[in-house]
Design an enzyme around this catalytic site. Structure first.
Site, PDB file in Angstrom:
ATOM      1  N   LYS A  39      -6.869   4.985  16.804  1.00  0.00           N
ATOM      2  CA  LYS A  39      -7.122   4.636  15.401  1.00  0.00           C
ATOM      3  C   LYS A  39      -6.406   3.328  15.066  1.00  0.00           C
ATOM      4  O   LYS A  39      -5.563   2.859  15.833  1.00  0.00           O
ATOM      5  CB  LYS A  39      -6.677   5.768  14.476  1.00  0.00           C
ATOM      6  CG  LYS A  39      -5.218   6.163  14.578  1.00  0.00           C
ATOM      7  CD  LYS A  39      -4.977   7.491  13.875  1.00  0.00           C
ATOM      8  CE  LYS A  39      -3.570   7.970  14.118  1.00  0.00           C
ATOM      9  NZ  LYS A  39      -2.839   8.286  12.912  1.00  0.00           N
ATOM     10  N   TYR A 264      11.488 -21.555   1.145  1.00  0.00           N
ATOM     11  CA  TYR A 264      11.521 -21.119  -0.256  1.00  0.00           C
ATOM     12  C   TYR A 264      12.867 -20.466  -0.600  1.00  0.00           C
ATOM     13  O   TYR A 264      13.401 -19.673   0.176  1.00  0.00           O
ATOM     14  CB  TYR A 264      10.423 -20.078  -0.518  1.00  0.00           C
ATOM     15  CG  TYR A 264       9.018 -20.640  -0.492  1.00  0.00           C
ATOM     16  CD1 TYR A 264       8.618 -21.645  -1.366  1.00  0.00           C
ATOM     17  CD2 TYR A 264       8.088 -20.128   0.408  1.00  0.00           C
ATOM     18  CE1 TYR A 264       7.316 -22.142  -1.332  1.00  0.00           C
ATOM     19  CE2 TYR A 264       6.788 -20.616   0.443  1.00  0.00           C
ATOM     20  CZ  TYR A 264       6.414 -21.628  -0.432  1.00  0.00           C
ATOM     21  OH  TYR A 264       5.133 -22.110  -0.398  1.00  0.00           O
TER      22      TYR A 264
HETATM   23  C1  LIG Z   1      -3.277  14.237  14.083  1.00  0.00           C
HETATM   24  C2  LIG Z   1      -2.647  13.217  14.968  1.00  0.00           C
HETATM   25  N1  LIG Z   1      -2.510  13.491  16.277  1.00  0.00           N
HETATM   26  C3  LIG Z   1      -1.944  12.621  17.130  1.00  0.00           C
HETATM   27  C4  LIG Z   1      -1.461  11.400  16.692  1.00  0.00           C
HETATM   28  C5  LIG Z   1      -0.815  10.466  17.663  1.00  0.00           C
HETATM   29  O1  LIG Z   1       0.550  10.332  17.383  1.00  0.00           O
HETATM   30  P1  LIG Z   1       1.493   9.434  18.310  1.00  0.00           P
HETATM   31  O2  LIG Z   1       1.072   8.032  18.090  1.00  0.00           O
HETATM   32  O3  LIG Z   1       2.843   9.709  17.791  1.00  0.00           O
HETATM   33  O4  LIG Z   1       1.270   9.875  19.706  1.00  0.00           O
HETATM   34  C6  LIG Z   1      -1.569  11.070  15.341  1.00  0.00           C
HETATM   35  C7  LIG Z   1      -1.039   9.806  14.850  1.00  0.00           C
HETATM   36  O5  LIG Z   1      -0.585   9.613  13.786  1.00  0.00           O
HETATM   37  C8  LIG Z   1      -2.179  12.016  14.456  1.00  0.00           C
HETATM   38  O6  LIG Z   1      -2.320  11.746  13.156  1.00  0.00           O
END
Ligand SMILES: Cc1ncc(COP(=O)(O)O)c(C=O)c1O
Length: 370
Positions: A39, A264
């Site tokens: 993501k 600045y």
């Molecule tokens: C539901 C869920 N699973 C897994 C993950 C992966 O987490 P990480 O990046 O700590 O491995 C996330 C990330 O926020 C998440 O929201």
């Protein structure tokens, strides 16, 4: 027109991604599948570009937050299963079914609409049902879980492929809260067993739980941070390689006398005659203004301080007497083989976490894959 190349870029080392995936694969063993969380554009590393490497090295699943992130992966040719972790809106369900996305379900209304969308498209939509065992975010409470499972099982066009939960504190050395969430998850699973309901994929672990709470590996682990070579805290149970180096080139150098004010608000004034380098990167690129007068960069083998306020497009560095010229390479995140600057170093200075550092590198920064 020839391509314009800006002199700020993030080098993403696909070999490091491949190495990290293989490290996790070996760590969780052959009976546990690996879901790579891509993501937010692969935590800033480029979701599509890194996904191919992840899959080629043993990643079974991908996970995203939004359907549109998954659709971009599908358009890029990714055929691996993709779990949408976030809350999917009613108007996004048709697209999810059409793109064969696995939707996270935690309330009846969306489950019913998804069922209708699947029936209309004459497809079987796979869902994972999420239980909130203590994260306090998405997911229904354990007491309501079995009823939703029973309901979804009756809906045409839907198949419950997974159930999962998410840990809130698996990065803490004290795992008491994680164990409490684990116990609640176990009792939810026990209720399903009692009713003779068997679900193919049960999962819980993020990077921290994968590393520090191996009991939670179950059928698959959902690893984001670690795949990109970053760690949830200072412990290093598995060797990982950071995959992103942020670089720029010196845009201008000038020699200034003692008493010269910089940027600045003139928050930095030179104590002696010195050389200042101007870097063509600023907070619009994701170089947080909070690093003003605190961060460091690597120029010609030397760590040099960022001085004065970081501006939208420029950052100043005090070189002292270090020789440097226009066009010299500057490392903001990464290593020159001797020194290292990590996302967690910035995070510490900023009072945040390494996740936020790479995720907020803006789209203005070109990602270069090697
Ligand atoms: C539901 C869920 N699973 C897994 C993950 C992966 O987490 P990480 O990046 O700590 O491995 C996330 C990330 O926020 C998440 O929201």
């Amino acid at each position: 027109m020839s391509k314009l190349t800006r002199s700020v870029w993030a080098e993403v080392t696909l070999d490091a991604i491949a190495y990290n995936v293989r490290q996790f694969r070996a760590f969780v063993g052959p009976h546990c599948e690996l879901m790579a969380v891509v993501k937010a554009n692969g935590y800033g590393h480029g979701a599509l570009e890194t996904a191919y490497t992840m899959i080629a090295n043993g990643t079974n699943w991908l996970a995203v937050a939004l359907p549109e992130e998954a659709v971009r992966l599908r358009r890029g040719g990714i055929t691996a299963p993709i779990l949408v972790l976030g809350a999917v809106g009613a108007d996004e369900l048709d697209v999810c079914v059409a793109a064969d996305l696995v939707v996270t379900v935690f309330e009846p209304h969306i489950a019913k609409l998804l069922s209708q969308a699947a029936v209309a498209q004459q497809k079987l939509a796979k869902v994972h049902i999420k239980v909130d065992t203590g994260m306090g975010r998405l997911g229904l409470l354990p007491k309501d879980f079995t009823n939703l499972v029973e309901l979804v099982r009756e809906l045409p066009g839907l198949e419950i492929q997974g159930v999962f939960t998410h840990f809130a504190q698996a990065d803490q050395e004290d795992l008491a809260y994680t164990r409490w969430q684990w116990a609640r998850f176990q009792s939810v699973l026990e209720n399903l067993r009692i009713r003779g309901i068997s679900i193919p994929y049960v999962h819980a672990a993020n990077t921290a739980a994968t590393l520090f709470f191996p009991a939670s590996h179950l059928d698959l682990v959902r690893v984001g941070l670690g795949i990109y070579g970053m760690y949830p805290d200072a412990r290093r149970p598995l060797h990982l390689k950071p995959a992103l180096n942020l670089k720029t080139k010196v845009a201008f150098v000038k020699r200034v006398p003692a008493g010269s004010a910089v940027s600045y608000d003139s928050t930095y004034v030179t104590e002696k005659e010195t050389s200042l380098a101007v870097l063509p990167i600023g907070y619009a690129d994701g170089l947080s203004r909070g690093l003003s007068n605190r961060g460091q960069v690597l120029i010609n083998g030397t760590l040099c301080p960022m001085v004065g306020n970081i501006t939208m497009d420029h950052t100043l560095v005090d070189l002292g007497d270090l020789p440097a010229s226009i066009g010299d390479e500057v490392i903001l995140l990464g290593t020159d083989g001797i020194h290292e600057i990590h996302a967690h170093d910035w995070a510490k200075l900023l009072g945040t976490i390494n996740y936020e550092i790479t995720c907020t590198l803006s789209s203005r920064i070109e990602r270069v894959y090697r």
